[in-house]
Write a protein that holds these residues in place. Structure first.
Motif, PDB file in Angstrom:
ATOM      1  N   LEU A  12       8.337 -22.274  35.223  1.00  0.00           N
ATOM      2  CA  LEU A  12       9.692 -21.806  35.498  1.00  0.00           C
ATOM      3  C   LEU A  12       9.727 -21.058  36.820  1.00  0.00           C
ATOM      4  CD1 LEU A  12      10.771 -20.291  32.043  1.00  0.00           C
ATOM      5  CD2 LEU A  12      11.265 -22.582  32.933  1.00  0.00           C
ATOM      6  N   LEU A  30      13.478 -25.061  35.682  1.00  0.00           N
ATOM      7  CA  LEU A  30      12.311 -25.764  35.174  1.00  0.00           C
ATOM      8  C   LEU A  30      11.828 -26.724  36.257  1.00  0.00           C
ATOM      9  CD1 LEU A  30      10.377 -26.552  32.829  1.00  0.00           C
ATOM     10  CD2 LEU A  30      12.092 -28.284  32.186  1.00  0.00           C
ATOM     11  N   THR A  32      10.147 -29.869  37.500  1.00  0.00           N
ATOM     12  CA  THR A  32       9.840 -31.179  36.918  1.00  0.00           C
ATOM     13  C   THR A  32       8.994 -32.047  37.841  1.00  0.00           C
ATOM     14  OG1 THR A  32      11.960 -32.022  37.720  1.00  0.00           O
ATOM     15  CG2 THR A  32      11.876 -31.211  35.441  1.00  0.00           C
ATOM     16  N   GLY A  41      13.453 -29.443  40.490  1.00  0.00           N
ATOM     17  CA  GLY A  41      13.633 -28.733  39.230  1.00  0.00           C
ATOM     18  C   GLY A  41      15.101 -28.719  38.826  1.00  0.00           C
ATOM     19  N   LEU A  44      18.371 -24.156  34.277  1.00  0.00           N
ATOM     20  CA  LEU A  44      18.552 -24.206  32.823  1.00  0.00           C
ATOM     21  C   LEU A  44      19.733 -23.389  32.322  1.00  0.00           C
ATOM     22  CD1 LEU A  44      14.813 -23.807  31.733  1.00  0.00           C
ATOM     23  CD2 LEU A  44      16.148 -25.934  31.881  1.00  0.00           C
ATOM     24  N   ASP A 147       4.666 -19.336  33.423  1.00  0.00           N
ATOM     25  CA  ASP A 147       4.261 -20.450  32.570  1.00  0.00           C
ATOM     26  C   ASP A 147       4.172 -19.994  31.123  1.00  0.00           C
ATOM     27  OD1 ASP A 147       1.958 -18.927  32.591  1.00  0.00           O
ATOM     28  OD2 ASP A 147       0.642 -20.541  33.225  1.00  0.00           O
ATOM     29  N   VAL A 154      13.763 -23.826  27.178  1.00  0.00           N
ATOM     30  CA  VAL A 154      14.348 -24.925  27.948  1.00  0.00           C
ATOM     31  C   VAL A 154      15.615 -25.440  27.282  1.00  0.00           C
ATOM     32  CG1 VAL A 154      13.956 -27.284  28.789  1.00  0.00           C
ATOM     33  CG2 VAL A 154      12.118 -25.578  28.925  1.00  0.00           C
TER      34      VAL A 154
END
Length: 187
Positions: A12, A30, A32, A41, A44, A147, A154
């Protein structure tokens, strides 16, 4: 506030408390995709006013909220999920969390009501950083990296308190930050 962790897939990015960029104010992102060429990312905790059925007409009964993933390519839709067992596709970005997958399969599952809101999150646009951009922002202490989070973070529907919750979850070193006002002049 210095974060020792560096950005990486499945971690994150948490905006520092006084970041005034309206796209990333109190954002929890987040990650990705994170490679030498750049980082992608999704925010969220910025829910739009749209529902999935507003964006994809053939999903007329899909009342899933759509989130603002970031300011890049806001004419695209993306999703993260934790239902690989149903979709059978997607890139695992953290334990039990997947990015993307077969959209035709997903549409069929949504129309048959086999996908639930707490299993998937949809985004318009994404957040992206070029080759050295995120590294520079990290040096400027714009972001805290974490982390240490449960997958429920999420898929939380609690957008208003998500930033505060992930800050508190970082431990006592950061917990006091969660109480900072959004406007520093109110301090």
């Amino acid at each position: 506030m210095i974060s020792r962790l560096q950005p990486s897939l499945g971690r994150l990015l948490i905006s520092e408390p006084f970041l005034m960029d309206p796209n990333f104010k109190r954002a929890v992102i987040l990650i990705t995709d994170h490679q030498e060429e750049g980082t992608v990312g999704f925010i969220l905790n910025q829910c739009s006013t749209l529902l999935l059925k507003d964006v994809i007409p053939e999903l007329a009964e899909a009342n899933f909220p759509v989130y603002f993933g970031g300011p890049v390519e806001t004419d695209t839709i993306h999703f993260v999920h934790r239902c690989y067992d149903k979709i059978g596709d997607g890139q695992e970005i953290a334990k039990g969390i997947y990015w993307g997958g077969n959209f035709e399969t997903l549409k069929a599952l949504i129309n048959s009501k086999h996908i639930h809101e707490d299993e998937i999150k949809f985004f318009i646009g994404y957040s992206g950083w070029g080759k050295e951009q995120l590294k520079k922002e990290m040096k400027e202490n714009t972001w805290i990296v974490s982390d240490a989070f449960h997958p429920d973070v999420v898929f939380s529907g609690n957008e208003e308190n998500l930033w505060r919750e992930v800050i508190i979850n970082l431990g006592p070193k950061y917990a006091h930050v969660s109480n900072f006002p959004q406007d520093p002049s109110l301090n």
